[in-house]
Design a protein around this motif. Sequence first.
Motif, PDB file in Angstrom:
ATOM      1  N   ILE A   1       0.992  -1.093   0.022  1.00  0.00           N
ATOM      2  CA  ILE A   1       0.039  -0.008   0.129  1.00  0.00           C
ATOM      3  C   ILE A   1       0.540   1.244  -0.119  1.00  0.00           C
ATOM      4  CG2 ILE A   1      -1.814   1.174   1.220  1.00  0.00           C
ATOM      5  CD1 ILE A   1      -2.869  -1.614   2.553  1.00  0.00           C
ATOM      6  N   ARG A   2       0.624   2.150  -0.975  1.00  0.00           N
ATOM      7  CA  ARG A   2       1.567   3.443  -0.985  1.00  0.00           C
ATOM      8  C   ARG A   2       0.734   4.709  -1.035  1.00  0.00           C
ATOM      9  NH1 ARG A   2       5.909   5.130  -1.346  1.00  0.00           N
ATOM     10  NH2 ARG A   2       6.132   5.840  -3.648  1.00  0.00           N
ATOM     11  N   GLU A   3       0.221   5.164   0.124  1.00  0.00           N
ATOM     12  CA  GLU A   3      -0.795   6.139   0.288  1.00  0.00           C
ATOM     13  C   GLU A   3      -0.043   7.295   0.012  1.00  0.00           C
ATOM     14  OE1 GLU A   3      -0.558   3.732   2.469  1.00  0.00           O
ATOM     15  OE2 GLU A   3      -2.896   3.030   2.869  1.00  0.00           O
ATOM     16  N   PHE A   4       1.153   7.823   0.366  1.00  0.00           N
ATOM     17  CA  PHE A   4       1.762   8.940   0.012  1.00  0.00           C
ATOM     18  C   PHE A   4       2.274   9.242  -1.552  1.00  0.00           C
ATOM     19  CE2 PHE A   4       5.800  11.221  -0.522  1.00  0.00           C
ATOM     20  CZ  PHE A   4       5.457  12.479  -0.300  1.00  0.00           C
ATOM     21  N   GLY A   5       2.501   7.780  -2.024  1.00  0.00           N
ATOM     22  CA  GLY A   5       2.721   7.840  -3.342  1.00  0.00           C
ATOM     23  C   GLY A   5       1.327   8.252  -4.358  1.00  0.00           C
ATOM     24  N   MET A   6       0.384   7.587  -3.935  1.00  0.00           N
ATOM     25  CA  MET A   6      -0.898   7.860  -4.610  1.00  0.00           C
ATOM     26  C   MET A   6      -1.331   9.280  -4.158  1.00  0.00           C
ATOM     27  SD  MET A   6      -4.805   6.407  -3.332  1.00  0.00           S
ATOM     28  CE  MET A   6      -4.567   7.518  -1.715  1.00  0.00           C
ATOM     29  N   ALA A   7      -1.165   9.928  -3.141  1.00  0.00           N
ATOM     30  CA  ALA A   7      -1.632  11.336  -3.039  1.00  0.00           C
ATOM     31  C   ALA A   7      -0.958  12.096  -3.661  1.00  0.00           C
ATOM     32  CB  ALA A   7      -1.669  11.699  -1.314  1.00  0.00           C
ATOM     33  N   SER A   8       0.550  11.951  -4.017  1.00  0.00           N
ATOM     34  CA  SER A   8       1.441  12.640  -4.677  1.00  0.00           C
ATOM     35  C   SER A   8       1.156  12.510  -6.092  1.00  0.00           C
ATOM     36  CB  SER A   8       2.941  12.331  -4.259  1.00  0.00           C
ATOM     37  OG  SER A   8       3.305  12.383  -3.005  1.00  0.00           O
ATOM     38  N   LEU A  27      -9.390   5.920   6.269  1.00  0.00           N
ATOM     39  CA  LEU A  27      -9.271   7.243   6.981  1.00  0.00           C
ATOM     40  C   LEU A  27      -8.158   7.570   7.714  1.00  0.00           C
ATOM     41  CD1 LEU A  27     -10.106  10.202   7.436  1.00  0.00           C
ATOM     42  CD2 LEU A  27     -11.527   9.301   9.417  1.00  0.00           C
ATOM     43  N   VAL A  28      -7.780   6.250   8.458  1.00  0.00           N
ATOM     44  CA  VAL A  28      -6.666   6.337   9.354  1.00  0.00           C
ATOM     45  C   VAL A  28      -5.294   6.446   8.647  1.00  0.00           C
ATOM     46  CG1 VAL A  28      -6.114   3.656   9.597  1.00  0.00           C
ATOM     47  CG2 VAL A  28      -5.731   5.303  11.787  1.00  0.00           C
ATOM     48  N   PHE A  29      -5.229   5.922   7.526  1.00  0.00           N
ATOM     49  CA  PHE A  29      -4.087   5.938   6.520  1.00  0.00           C
ATOM     50  C   PHE A  29      -3.705   7.289   5.921  1.00  0.00           C
ATOM     51  CE2 PHE A  29      -4.735   1.282   6.241  1.00  0.00           C
ATOM     52  CZ  PHE A  29      -4.075   0.852   7.500  1.00  0.00           C
ATOM     53  N   SER A  30      -4.838   8.110   6.081  1.00  0.00           N
ATOM     54  CA  SER A  30      -4.521   9.615   5.777  1.00  0.00           C
ATOM     55  C   SER A  30      -3.079  10.169   6.305  1.00  0.00           C
ATOM     56  CB  SER A  30      -5.710  10.285   5.946  1.00  0.00           C
ATOM     57  OG  SER A  30      -5.948  10.745   7.607  1.00  0.00           O
ATOM     58  N   PRO A  35       2.021  14.728   4.288  1.00  0.00           N
ATOM     59  CA  PRO A  35       2.580  15.735   3.489  1.00  0.00           C
ATOM     60  C   PRO A  35       1.949  16.059   2.199  1.00  0.00           C
ATOM     61  CG  PRO A  35       3.951  14.091   4.286  1.00  0.00           C
ATOM     62  CD  PRO A  35       2.422  13.613   4.720  1.00  0.00           C
ATOM     63  N   ALA A  36       1.626  15.214   1.464  1.00  0.00           N
ATOM     64  CA  ALA A  36       1.040  15.409   0.053  1.00  0.00           C
ATOM     65  C   ALA A  36      -0.191  15.953   0.144  1.00  0.00           C
ATOM     66  CB  ALA A  36       0.678  14.136  -0.786  1.00  0.00           C
ATOM     67  N   ILE A  37      -1.127  15.703   1.193  1.00  0.00           N
ATOM     68  CA  ILE A  37      -2.691  16.379   1.486  1.00  0.00           C
ATOM     69  C   ILE A  37      -2.252  17.746   1.750  1.00  0.00           C
ATOM     70  CG2 ILE A  37      -4.496  16.381   2.831  1.00  0.00           C
ATOM     71  CD1 ILE A  37      -4.513  13.527   3.140  1.00  0.00           C
ATOM     72  N   ARG A  38      -1.119  18.027   2.491  1.00  0.00           N
ATOM     73  CA  ARG A  38      -0.899  19.561   2.922  1.00  0.00           C
ATOM     74  C   ARG A  38      -0.431  20.147   1.769  1.00  0.00           C
ATOM     75  NH1 ARG A  38       3.220  22.695   4.999  1.00  0.00           N
ATOM     76  NH2 ARG A  38       2.519  24.137   7.055  1.00  0.00           N
ATOM     77  N   LEU A  39       0.449  19.772   0.950  1.00  0.00           N
ATOM     78  CA  LEU A  39       0.707  20.420  -0.287  1.00  0.00           C
ATOM     79  C   LEU A  39      -0.538  20.773  -1.319  1.00  0.00           C
ATOM     80  CD1 LEU A  39       4.336  18.949  -1.144  1.00  0.00           C
ATOM     81  CD2 LEU A  39       3.714  21.263  -0.724  1.00  0.00           C
ATOM     82  N   SER A  40      -1.359  19.565  -1.296  1.00  0.00           N
ATOM     83  CA  SER A  40      -2.582  19.980  -2.166  1.00  0.00           C
ATOM     84  C   SER A  40      -3.238  21.235  -1.639  1.00  0.00           C
ATOM     85  CB  SER A  40      -3.240  18.714  -2.246  1.00  0.00           C
ATOM     86  OG  SER A  40      -3.968  18.248  -1.025  1.00  0.00           O
ATOM     87  N   ALA A  41      -3.433  21.011  -0.498  1.00  0.00           N
ATOM     88  CA  ALA A  41      -4.060  22.278   0.215  1.00  0.00           C
ATOM     89  C   ALA A  41      -3.206  23.819  -0.053  1.00  0.00           C
ATOM     90  CB  ALA A  41      -4.414  22.139   1.686  1.00  0.00           C
TER      91      ALA A  41
END
Length: 255
Positions: A1-8, A27-30, A35-41
Motif C-alpha cells: 500500500i502506497r498512500e503517500f505515492g498515491m496522493a503525490s 481514513l486512518v491511513f491519511s 505531507p501530500a494532502i498538505r501540499l495539495s491544500a
Amino acid sequence: IREFGMASAMNGMALHGGVIPYGGTFLVFSDYCRPAIRLSALQEARVIYVMTHDSIGLGEDGPTHQPVETLASLRAMPNFAVFRPCDPIETAECWELAVERFDGPSGMVLTRQGVPLLRTDAGAENKSAKGAYVLAEAEGTRKVTLMATGSEVSIAMAARDMLQADGIGAAVVSMPSWELFEEQDQAYRDKVLGPGTVRVAVEAAIRMGWDRYIGSDGGFVGMTGFGASAPAGELYKHFGITADAVVAEAKSRIN
C-alpha cells in the motif's frame, strides 16, 4: 500500500490539468498521505481523497485501524474541505461539492458499516452546500439541538424521537462540512444551531473542535481514547455512543 505515492501522483495530475484525480484509502491511513494532502491544500490542487472505514464502526480490525483523532487533524488544515455525509443522498451532494471545488482538495469521509436512508428529498437544492442544516426540526418549541455527522446522525435521530416522546422538543442538525458551515452568515448559523437551546453533539471521534458549536458546557457523546476490536454494534455500546447516552446528556442540561 502506497498512500503517500498515491496522493503525490494525484497532486501532479491535478497540477498538470485535464483530470480531477481521486484516490481511496482508509481514513486512518491519511496520516501516510499527510505531507501530500498538505501540499495539495497549499497549492490549491483540485484533488479528492476518498477516505473510508472512518471510525470504530470498522469493527474487528481494531484500534490500529480505527481513527479517533483524524477528523480533528484534517479539519485543522487550512483549505482542506472535509465532507462526512450521513446517508446516500448526502454522499451524492458532498461528491457534487467536491467535484465542483476548484481551489483546493476535498476529503470524502465514509463509513464501512451500512447506514439508513435519512433523506428522501433529493432534488434541486443541495442542502449539504451550506455545511450544516436542520435535518429534523423540533415538534413544538425547540429545547434541544442535537448535532452529528456521518453514521452518528442516525443515532441523533433516534435520540430525538426519544426526547420528543418525553415531551422535549428536539431538533437534529446534520453537519457534513464544518468548513462550508463556517462560510455562512451569522444569521443562518444561529438559525441552525438554535441559540438558547441545550446543545449535544455526537460523533465517533474525539471532542476536539466541537466546543465552537456546543459551547464549553455543551454535551458530547463520542470517543475519549483509542478503540478496540469487536463488531461495530458492540463497540458503539461499549464506548457509550448510543441514543440513550445522547438523551441522558441532553436531559442533564435541561433546567
